[in-house]
Design a protein around this motif. Structure first.
Motif, PDB file in Angstrom:
ATOM      1  N   TRP A 117       0.850  -1.185   0.000  1.00 53.28           N
ATOM      2  CA  TRP A 117       0.000   0.000   0.000  1.00 53.28           C
ATOM      3  C   TRP A 117       0.889   1.240   0.000  1.00 53.28           C
ATOM      4  CZ3 TRP A 117      -5.464   0.342   0.498  1.00 53.28           C
ATOM      5  CH2 TRP A 117      -6.125  -0.886   0.672  1.00 53.28           C
ATOM      6  N   LEU A 118       0.518   2.211  -0.815  1.00 47.82           N
ATOM      7  CA  LEU A 118       1.140   3.535  -0.727  1.00 47.82           C
ATOM      8  C   LEU A 118       0.272   4.371   0.199  1.00 47.82           C
ATOM      9  CD1 LEU A 118       3.134   5.771  -1.575  1.00 47.82           C
ATOM     10  CD2 LEU A 118       1.588   6.276  -3.479  1.00 47.82           C
ATOM     11  N   VAL A 119       0.865   4.849   1.284  1.00 45.63           N
ATOM     12  CA  VAL A 119       0.143   5.667   2.259  1.00 45.63           C
ATOM     13  C   VAL A 119       0.716   7.080   2.225  1.00 45.63           C
ATOM     14  CG1 VAL A 119      -0.455   5.966   4.693  1.00 45.63           C
ATOM     15  CG2 VAL A 119      -0.314   3.665   3.711  1.00 45.63           C
ATOM     16  N   VAL A 120      -0.158   8.077   2.073  1.00 47.27           N
ATOM     17  CA  VAL A 120       0.268   9.480   2.023  1.00 47.27           C
ATOM     18  C   VAL A 120      -0.596  10.284   2.996  1.00 47.27           C
ATOM     19  CG1 VAL A 120       0.598  11.517   0.579  1.00 47.27           C
ATOM     20  CG2 VAL A 120       0.908   9.235  -0.411  1.00 47.27           C
ATOM     21  N   ASN A 121       0.065  11.011   3.888  1.00 43.68           N
ATOM     22  CA  ASN A 121      -0.623  11.877   4.840  1.00 43.68           C
ATOM     23  C   ASN A 121      -0.470  13.324   4.382  1.00 43.68           C
ATOM     24  OD1 ASN A 121      -1.356   9.743   6.666  1.00 43.68           O
ATOM     25  ND2 ASN A 121       0.797   9.665   7.262  1.00 43.68           N
ATOM     26  N   ILE A 122      -1.589  14.013   4.290  1.00 46.70           N
ATOM     27  CA  ILE A 122      -1.637  15.320   3.624  1.00 46.70           C
ATOM     28  C   ILE A 122      -2.308  16.349   4.525  1.00 46.70           C
ATOM     29  CG2 ILE A 122      -2.679  16.593   1.686  1.00 46.70           C
ATOM     30  CD1 ILE A 122      -2.483  13.933   0.088  1.00 46.70           C
ATOM     31  N   HIS A 123      -1.738  17.561   4.570  1.00 48.23           N
ATOM     32  CA  HIS A 123      -2.398  18.711   5.181  1.00 48.23           C
ATOM     33  C   HIS A 123      -2.967  19.587   4.072  1.00 48.23           C
ATOM     34  CE1 HIS A 123      -1.543  17.913   9.241  1.00 48.23           C
ATOM     35  NE2 HIS A 123      -0.350  18.451   9.338  1.00 48.23           N
ATOM     36  N   ASP A 133      -7.287  24.323   8.643  1.00 49.39           N
ATOM     37  CA  ASP A 133      -6.488  23.221   8.131  1.00 49.39           C
ATOM     38  C   ASP A 133      -7.289  21.932   8.200  1.00 49.39           C
ATOM     39  OD1 ASP A 133      -4.157  24.804   7.683  1.00 49.39           O
ATOM     40  OD2 ASP A 133      -3.727  24.730   9.818  1.00 49.39           O
ATOM     41  N   ASP A 134      -7.008  21.048   7.271  1.00 51.99           N
ATOM     42  CA  ASP A 134      -7.669  19.748   7.213  1.00 51.99           C
ATOM     43  C   ASP A 134      -6.593  18.693   6.956  1.00 51.99           C
ATOM     44  OD1 ASP A 134      -9.589  17.802   7.139  1.00 51.99           O
ATOM     45  OD2 ASP A 134     -10.431  18.372   5.203  1.00 51.99           O
ATOM     46  N   THR A 135      -6.758  17.526   7.548  1.00 49.81           N
ATOM     47  CA  THR A 135      -5.776  16.462   7.395  1.00 49.81           C
ATOM     48  C   THR A 135      -6.421  15.255   6.724  1.00 49.81           C
ATOM     49  OG1 THR A 135      -4.568  17.161   9.371  1.00 49.81           O
ATOM     50  CG2 THR A 135      -4.155  14.933   8.581  1.00 49.81           C
ATOM     51  N   LEU A 136      -5.733  14.721   5.725  1.00 56.92           N
ATOM     52  CA  LEU A 136      -6.190  13.513   5.034  1.00 56.92           C
ATOM     53  C   LEU A 136      -5.103  12.452   5.133  1.00 56.92           C
ATOM     54  CD1 LEU A 136      -7.619  15.023   1.711  1.00 56.92           C
ATOM     55  CD2 LEU A 136      -8.892  14.451   3.779  1.00 56.92           C
ATOM     56  N   SER A 137      -5.506  11.231   5.427  1.00 60.25           N
ATOM     57  CA  SER A 137      -4.591  10.094   5.403  1.00 60.25           C
ATOM     58  C   SER A 137      -5.142   9.093   4.398  1.00 60.25           C
ATOM     59  CB  SER A 137      -4.472   9.455   6.787  1.00 60.25           C
ATOM     60  OG  SER A 137      -3.573   8.357   6.749  1.00 60.25           O
ATOM     61  N   LEU A 138      -4.452   8.958   3.269  1.00 59.11           N
ATOM     62  CA  LEU A 138      -4.966   8.162   2.157  1.00 59.11           C
ATOM     63  C   LEU A 138      -4.052   6.972   1.875  1.00 59.11           C
ATOM     64  CD1 LEU A 138      -5.872  11.164  -0.176  1.00 59.11           C
ATOM     65  CD2 LEU A 138      -7.400   9.905   1.354  1.00 59.11           C
ATOM     66  N   GLY A 139      -4.660   5.861   1.532  1.00 58.64           N
ATOM     67  CA  GLY A 139      -3.900   4.672   1.191  1.00 58.64           C
ATOM     68  C   GLY A 139      -4.386   4.076  -0.115  1.00 58.64           C
ATOM     69  N   LEU A 140      -3.453   3.731  -0.994  1.00 63.12           N
ATOM     70  CA  LEU A 140      -3.803   3.120  -2.279  1.00 63.12           C
ATOM     71  C   LEU A 140      -3.136   1.759  -2.378  1.00 63.12           C
ATOM     72  CD1 LEU A 140      -5.205   3.840  -5.103  1.00 63.12           C
ATOM     73  CD2 LEU A 140      -2.870   4.088  -5.919  1.00 63.12           C
ATOM     74  N   GLU A 185      -3.604  12.257  -5.823  1.00 63.46           N
ATOM     75  CA  GLU A 185      -3.786  13.687  -6.099  1.00 63.46           C
ATOM     76  C   GLU A 185      -5.173  13.954  -6.684  1.00 63.46           C
ATOM     77  OE1 GLU A 185      -0.468  14.832  -8.615  1.00 63.46           O
ATOM     78  OE2 GLU A 185       0.303  16.090  -6.986  1.00 63.46           O
ATOM     79  N   ARG A 186      -5.610  13.099  -7.620  1.00 60.43           N
ATOM     80  CA  ARG A 186      -6.932  13.288  -8.228  1.00 60.43           C
ATOM     81  C   ARG A 186      -8.033  13.136  -7.173  1.00 60.43           C
ATOM     82  NH1 ARG A 186      -4.576  10.462 -12.669  1.00 60.43           N
ATOM     83  NH2 ARG A 186      -5.510   8.486 -11.985  1.00 60.43           N
ATOM     84  N   TYR A 187      -7.838  12.206  -6.247  1.00 63.67           N
ATOM     85  CA  TYR A 187      -8.820  12.048  -5.175  1.00 63.67           C
ATOM     86  C   TYR A 187      -8.895  13.318  -4.332  1.00 63.67           C
ATOM     87  CZ  TYR A 187     -11.126  10.540  -0.931  1.00 63.67           C
ATOM     88  OH  TYR A 187     -11.994  10.454   0.140  1.00 63.67           O
ATOM     89  N   VAL A 188      -7.739  13.877  -4.004  1.00 63.74           N
ATOM     90  CA  VAL A 188      -7.709  15.101  -3.195  1.00 63.74           C
ATOM     91  C   VAL A 188      -8.402  16.242  -3.934  1.00 63.74           C
ATOM     92  CG1 VAL A 188      -6.209  16.831  -2.114  1.00 63.74           C
ATOM     93  CG2 VAL A 188      -5.621  14.407  -1.953  1.00 63.74           C
ATOM     94  N   GLU A 189      -8.149  16.348  -5.239  1.00 63.13           N
ATOM     95  CA  GLU A 189      -8.804  17.396  -6.037  1.00 63.13           C
ATOM     96  C   GLU A 189     -10.328  17.227  -6.005  1.00 63.13           C
ATOM     97  OE1 GLU A 189      -7.056  16.963  -9.851  1.00 63.13           O
ATOM     98  OE2 GLU A 189      -5.129  17.885  -9.287  1.00 63.13           O
ATOM     99  N   GLY A 190     -10.794  15.971  -6.118  1.00 61.47           N
ATOM    100  CA  GLY A 190     -12.229  15.714  -6.050  1.00 61.47           C
ATOM    101  C   GLY A 190     -12.792  16.020  -4.675  1.00 61.47           C
ATOM    102  N   ILE A 243      -6.224  27.170  -1.610  1.00 60.19           N
ATOM    103  CA  ILE A 243      -6.005  25.936  -0.851  1.00 60.19           C
ATOM    104  C   ILE A 243      -4.609  25.420  -1.191  1.00 60.19           C
ATOM    105  CG2 ILE A 243      -6.813  23.597  -0.396  1.00 60.19           C
ATOM    106  CD1 ILE A 243      -9.572  24.467  -1.340  1.00 60.19           C
ATOM    107  N   LEU A 244      -3.811  25.232  -0.171  1.00 63.25           N
ATOM    108  CA  LEU A 244      -2.452  24.731  -0.345  1.00 63.25           C
ATOM    109  C   LEU A 244      -2.391  23.287   0.147  1.00 63.25           C
ATOM    110  CD1 LEU A 244      -0.603  27.847   1.140  1.00 63.25           C
ATOM    111  CD2 LEU A 244      -1.218  27.428  -1.247  1.00 63.25           C
ATOM    112  N   MET A 245      -1.800  22.403  -0.662  1.00 63.98           N
ATOM    113  CA  MET A 245      -1.656  21.001  -0.274  1.00 63.98           C
ATOM    114  C   MET A 245      -0.222  20.734   0.157  1.00 63.98           C
ATOM    115  SD  MET A 245      -2.466  17.466  -2.369  1.00 63.98           S
ATOM    116  CE  MET A 245      -0.822  17.113  -3.001  1.00 63.98           C
ATOM    117  N   GLU A 246      -0.064  20.208   1.369  1.00 61.97           N
ATOM    118  CA  GLU A 246       1.257  19.868   1.904  1.00 61.97           C
ATOM    119  C   GLU A 246       1.313  18.376   2.216  1.00 61.97           C
ATOM    120  OE1 GLU A 246       3.994  20.618   5.915  1.00 61.97           O
ATOM    121  OE2 GLU A 246       1.983  21.495   5.753  1.00 61.97           O
TER     122      GLU A 246
END
Length: 270
Positions: A117-123, A133-140, A185-190, A243-246
């Motif tokens: 799994w690729l896991v990316v944690n994003i602010h 601020d919002d936090t997303l933890s996504l796994g693919l 990235e596309r998921y975050v944009e959606g 909106i800034l993605m970190e």
């Protein structure tokens, strides 16, 4: 005398990155740095630049940490304000931005595959009239493409190690990392597009009000064009909605098929 609370962290940090512990007691900890660690935390850029130019290995330093302010032999007293401790904290954060971890699996009856799994944690930083601020933890899943949110919560109770357990093997990803990251990235944009844009509308309204006010001052007061332009730029910077993605950190997590099913069902792994 017992070890102060920072000793365990320092000991674990250095052993995790291959530095030898030369001496350890309740009152002191002596560490032999590797060349890589010396470059990272000892602030000797000219020395290491020279060593590399001369094609020489260099001589990494040793550090002595003590448990008392009455340090001997030039030891570093470990406490909350120790400058070197904060340097180590920064190094730990930088090194922690990426990881490759494998689920710890007890000796199975037969060889067991571990799914990547690729896991990316994003602010997400929302900026405008009001900031939040919002936090997303996504796994693919890199084999079948399943994408999950709150991924770190799903993995939280599982045990991972930096090396593969006996009788397990990592599966080869079918989705490469570049394409996987683009999917995230596309998921975050959606996700961002689905959020109400009332906050942006309010910011734009306030932005225009501030500009109108500035223009009224400019026309009625003795304000130069240079100052007017500067004030206008500051208003744009302060109130323009954006909106800034970190990307905070991320990594590859390899988990067993049983845990894989639990993760997808949002169940805690055994």
């Amino acid at each position: 005398m017992t070890l102060n609370p920072y000793f365990d962290f320092v000991h674990q940090f250095f052993t995790s990155y291959g530095c030898a512990i030369l001496e350890k007691s309740e009152s002191h900890l002596k560490v032999q740095l590797t060349s890589t660690m010396d470059e990272e935390i000892m602030n000797r850029p000219f020395y290491w630049h020279y060593m590399k130019k001369m094609n020489r290995p260099g001589d990494p330093m040793q550090l002595l940490f003590t448990n008392t302010s009455h340090s001997k032999e030039g030891g570093i007293y470990l406490h909350a304000g120790t400058p070197k401790l904060h340097t180590i904290y920064r190094a730990a954060i930088n090194k922690g931005k990426t990881a490759r971890l494998y689920e710890a699996v007890e000796k199975p009856l037969q060889n067991r595959a571990l799914c990547p799994w690729l896991v990316v944690n994003i602010h997400l930083h929302y900026r405008g009239k009001q900031s939040k601020d919002d936090t997303l933890s996504l796994g693919l899943n890199l084999v079948h493409g399943t994408l999950l949110f709150d991924m770190m919560e799903r993995l939280w109770k599982m045990e991972f190690e930096p090396t593969v357990s006996d009788y397990t093997f990592p599966m080869t990803p079918l989705i490469n990392l570049e394409n996987a990251y683009k999917r995230i990235e596309r998921y975050v944009e959606g996700y961002v597009s689905s959020i109400s844009d009332d906050w942006a509308t309010r910011s734009l309204k306030h932005l225009q009000e501030e500009k109108n006010l500035l223009e009224s001052f400019y026309s009625s007061e003795d304000i130069g064009l240079e100052q007017f332009t500067k004030e206008q730029e500051q208003i744009d910077t302060r109130y323009s909605p954006r909106i800034l993605m970190e990307v905070v950190n991320g990594g590859l997590f390899y988990i067993s098929q049983k845990s894989n099913s639990n993760v997808i069902k949002n169940l805690a792994a055994d």
